[in-house]
Scaffold this active site. Structure first.
Site, PDB file in Angstrom:
ATOM      1  N   ARG A  87     -15.781  20.704   0.187  1.00  0.00           N
ATOM      2  CA  ARG A  87     -14.721  19.765  -0.227  1.00  0.00           C
ATOM      3  C   ARG A  87     -13.415  20.519  -0.500  1.00  0.00           C
ATOM      4  O   ARG A  87     -12.336  20.030  -0.157  1.00  0.00           O
ATOM      5  CB  ARG A  87     -15.172  18.986  -1.468  1.00  0.00           C
ATOM      6  N   HIS A  96     -11.246  14.206 -14.271  1.00  0.00           N
ATOM      7  CA  HIS A  96     -12.529  14.689 -13.749  1.00  0.00           C
ATOM      8  C   HIS A  96     -12.439  16.106 -13.176  1.00  0.00           C
ATOM      9  O   HIS A  96     -13.313  16.527 -12.440  1.00  0.00           O
ATOM     10  CB  HIS A  96     -13.075  13.719 -12.682  1.00  0.00           C
ATOM     11  N   GLY A 137      -7.571   1.879  -6.313  1.00  0.00           N
ATOM     12  CA  GLY A 137      -8.632   2.478  -5.512  1.00  0.00           C
ATOM     13  C   GLY A 137      -9.789   3.072  -6.284  1.00  0.00           C
ATOM     14  O   GLY A 137     -10.252   4.160  -5.948  1.00  0.00           O
ATOM     15  N   THR A 138     -10.248   2.350  -7.309  1.00  0.00           N
ATOM     16  CA  THR A 138     -11.465   2.824  -7.971  1.00  0.00           C
ATOM     17  C   THR A 138     -12.478   1.687  -8.027  1.00  0.00           C
ATOM     18  O   THR A 138     -12.109   0.526  -8.215  1.00  0.00           O
ATOM     19  CB  THR A 138     -11.179   3.395  -9.384  1.00  0.00           C
ATOM     20  N   SER A 139     -13.757   2.059  -7.856  1.00  0.00           N
ATOM     21  CA  SER A 139     -14.807   1.037  -7.837  1.00  0.00           C
ATOM     22  C   SER A 139     -15.149   0.553  -9.244  1.00  0.00           C
ATOM     23  O   SER A 139     -15.817  -0.454  -9.402  1.00  0.00           O
ATOM     24  CB  SER A 139     -16.061   1.586  -7.152  1.00  0.00           C
ATOM     25  N   LEU A 144      -9.120  -2.582  -1.912  1.00  0.00           N
ATOM     26  CA  LEU A 144      -9.396  -3.344  -0.691  1.00  0.00           C
ATOM     27  C   LEU A 144     -10.069  -4.666  -1.027  1.00  0.00           C
ATOM     28  O   LEU A 144      -9.949  -5.637  -0.276  1.00  0.00           O
ATOM     29  CB  LEU A 144     -10.329  -2.545   0.232  1.00  0.00           C
ATOM     30  N   ALA A 151      -4.153   1.050   0.085  1.00  0.00           N
ATOM     31  CA  ALA A 151      -3.251   1.652  -0.901  1.00  0.00           C
ATOM     32  C   ALA A 151      -1.892   1.997  -0.298  1.00  0.00           C
ATOM     33  O   ALA A 151      -0.859   1.817  -0.955  1.00  0.00           O
ATOM     34  CB  ALA A 151      -3.902   2.904  -1.497  1.00  0.00           C
TER      35      ALA A 151
HETATM   36  P1  OAD Z   1     -15.480   5.179  -5.346  1.00  0.00           P
HETATM   37  O1  OAD Z   1     -15.840   5.796  -4.048  1.00  0.00           O
HETATM   38  O2  OAD Z   1     -16.577   4.761  -6.246  1.00  0.00           O
HETATM   39  O3  OAD Z   1     -14.588   3.895  -5.089  1.00  0.00           O
HETATM   40  C1  OAD Z   1     -13.475   3.909  -4.234  1.00  0.00           C
HETATM   41  C2  OAD Z   1     -12.792   2.571  -4.315  1.00  0.00           C
HETATM   42  O4  OAD Z   1     -11.616   2.628  -3.519  1.00  0.00           O
HETATM   43  C3  OAD Z   1     -13.623   1.397  -3.806  1.00  0.00           C
HETATM   44  O5  OAD Z   1     -13.546   0.317  -4.741  1.00  0.00           O
HETATM   45  C4  OAD Z   1     -12.947   1.009  -2.470  1.00  0.00           C
HETATM   46  O6  OAD Z   1     -12.986  -0.400  -2.232  1.00  0.00           O
HETATM   47  C5  OAD Z   1     -11.529   1.461  -2.722  1.00  0.00           C
HETATM   48  N1  OAD Z   1     -10.801   1.852  -1.512  1.00  0.00           N
HETATM   49  C6  OAD Z   1     -11.272   2.531  -0.431  1.00  0.00           C
HETATM   50  N2  OAD Z   1     -10.309   2.752   0.465  1.00  0.00           N
HETATM   51  C7  OAD Z   1      -9.172   2.219  -0.050  1.00  0.00           C
HETATM   52  C8  OAD Z   1      -7.824   2.108   0.393  1.00  0.00           C
HETATM   53  N3  OAD Z   1      -7.429   2.631   1.554  1.00  0.00           N
HETATM   54  N4  OAD Z   1      -6.931   1.483  -0.404  1.00  0.00           N
HETATM   55  C9  OAD Z   1      -7.306   0.957  -1.594  1.00  0.00           C
HETATM   56  N5  OAD Z   1      -8.559   1.017  -2.069  1.00  0.00           N
HETATM   57  C10 OAD Z   1      -9.487   1.635  -1.316  1.00  0.00           C
HETATM   58  O7  OAD Z   1     -14.466   6.194  -6.065  1.00  0.00           O
HETATM   59  P2  OAD Z   1     -14.012   6.247  -7.591  1.00  0.00           P
HETATM   60  O8  OAD Z   1     -13.940   4.893  -8.181  1.00  0.00           O
HETATM   61  O9  OAD Z   1     -12.805   7.099  -7.642  1.00  0.00           O
HETATM   62  O10 OAD Z   1     -16.623  11.247 -10.505  1.00  0.00           O
HETATM   63  O11 OAD Z   1     -15.208   7.020  -8.237  1.00  0.00           O
HETATM   64  C11 OAD Z   1     -15.161   7.314  -9.602  1.00  0.00           C
HETATM   65  C12 OAD Z   1     -15.870   8.602  -9.894  1.00  0.00           C
HETATM   66  O12 OAD Z   1     -17.186   8.539  -9.375  1.00  0.00           O
HETATM   67  C13 OAD Z   1     -15.271   9.804  -9.205  1.00  0.00           C
HETATM   68  O13 OAD Z   1     -14.168  10.379  -9.904  1.00  0.00           O
HETATM   69  C14 OAD Z   1     -16.417  10.751  -9.182  1.00  0.00           C
HETATM   70  C15 OAD Z   1     -17.490   9.795  -8.739  1.00  0.00           C
HETATM   71  O14 OAD Z   1     -18.779  10.099  -9.076  1.00  0.00           O
HETATM   72  C16 OAD Z   1     -17.153  12.450 -10.711  1.00  0.00           C
HETATM   73  O15 OAD Z   1     -17.492  13.170  -9.789  1.00  0.00           O
HETATM   74  C17 OAD Z   1     -17.267  12.821 -12.150  1.00  0.00           C
END
Ligand code: OAD
Length: 238
Positions: A61, A111, A178-180, A206, A223
């Site tokens: 990564r 993080h 962009g966070t789930s 999305l 985004a």
């Molecule tokens: P996720 O992979 O869980 O979620 C990504 C989100 O972004 C989803 O809700 C997608 O629908 C959305 N998404 C994808 N592409 C997009 C785009 N082009 N525009 C807008 N939205 C888009 O990632 P995070 O929520 O960041 O932690 O995950 C949270 C944490 O879980 C991370 O920081 C990491 C992971 O485990 C650690 O490693 C501690």
């Protein structure tokens, strides 16, 4: 807004912000966690029992950062940081360096960061751009085998929590990009901000997420499209 206190703005970003730069998100089809069990690569226990596997995952990564560039959403957030007249804080869950490369300064990596390693012996935190091995020596204390990725793993305390909690107490506009919304404590920030009286909470994604109900507005779309549009709106109204 002349004569009034300028509203404060807090942004929480997640993997969706960097997705269009080519950085894999975590969940969903082709997500990083699809090919790996979280417990194999993102826990302190994994690092204790299989450090080579953990290093390999983060080395890949870290190396892939060299192949990606900030996108229009990162750039728009930097414009917002520079032009917003009130208090501003960007909290990111992302461990890439795309916000900094776009020019972000008021940024907290809750993080951790891929381009940093930490010595578990002397506590030094160091910039690290190459591969990390179990035999790598700490440049500060010279001990081998004590460096780990400066990434917050599951079961560990995220960084900057006190500073984040203080910002959420006074935030007027909360943006989530962009966070789930499945990983706490970040997933709880919108609800906390609302409890502290934040009246405008905007979720950009999305699609709807498990935390969408805590927001007062939704902007669905990529985004790189929805973030620059909202930044334009916020700045022209400020
Ligand atoms: P996720 O992979 O869980 O979620 C990504 C989100 O972004 C989803 O809700 C997608 O629908 C959305 N998404 C994808 N592409 C997009 C785009 N082009 N525009 C807008 N939205 C888009 O990632 P995070 O929520 O960041 O932690 O995950 C949270 C944490 O879980 C991370 O920081 C990491 C992971 O485990 C650690 O490693 C501690």
């Amino acid at each position: 807004m002349a004569g009034l206190t300028h509203p404060s703005l807090v942004i929480l970003s997640g993997a969706g912000l960097s997705a269009e730069s080519g950085v894999a998100t975590f969940r969903g089809a082709d997500g990083l966690w699809e090919g790996h069990r979280i417990e194999d690569v993102a826990t302190p226990e994994a690092f204790k029992t299989q450090p080579e596997l953990v290093h390999r995952f983060y080395n890949m990564r870290r190396a892939s950062l060299k192949t990606v560039e900030p996108n229009a959403a990162h750039d728009a957030l930097v414009r917002l940081e520079r032009e917003w007249p009130g208090p501003f804080l960007h909290i990111t869950q992302n461990v890439d360096d795309l916000n900094e490369r776009a020019g972000a300064r008021k940024l907290l990596h809750m993080h951790g960061q891929l381009r940093q390693v930490r010595c578990t012996w002397c506590r030094a935190v160091l910039t690290w751009d190459g591969d990390l091995e179990t035999s790598s020596a700490c440049p500060e204390c010279a001990r081998a085998g004590k460096l780990r990725p400066d990434i917050v793993w599951f079961g560990e305390m995220p960084y900057y929590i006190d500073e984040i909690m203080r910002a959420l107490e006074t935030v007027d506009i909360f943006l989530c990009i962009g966070t789930s919304g499945v990983v706490y404590p970040a997933a709880g920030f919108a609800r906390l901000a609302a409890e502290h009286g934040c009246a405008r909470l905007i979720e950009m994604n999305l699609e709807r997420t498990g935390i969408s109900d805590h927001f007062t507005e939704q902007r669905h779309g990529a985004a790189t499209v929805v973030v620059p549009a909202l930044v334009g709106e916020l700045l022209s109204a400020s």
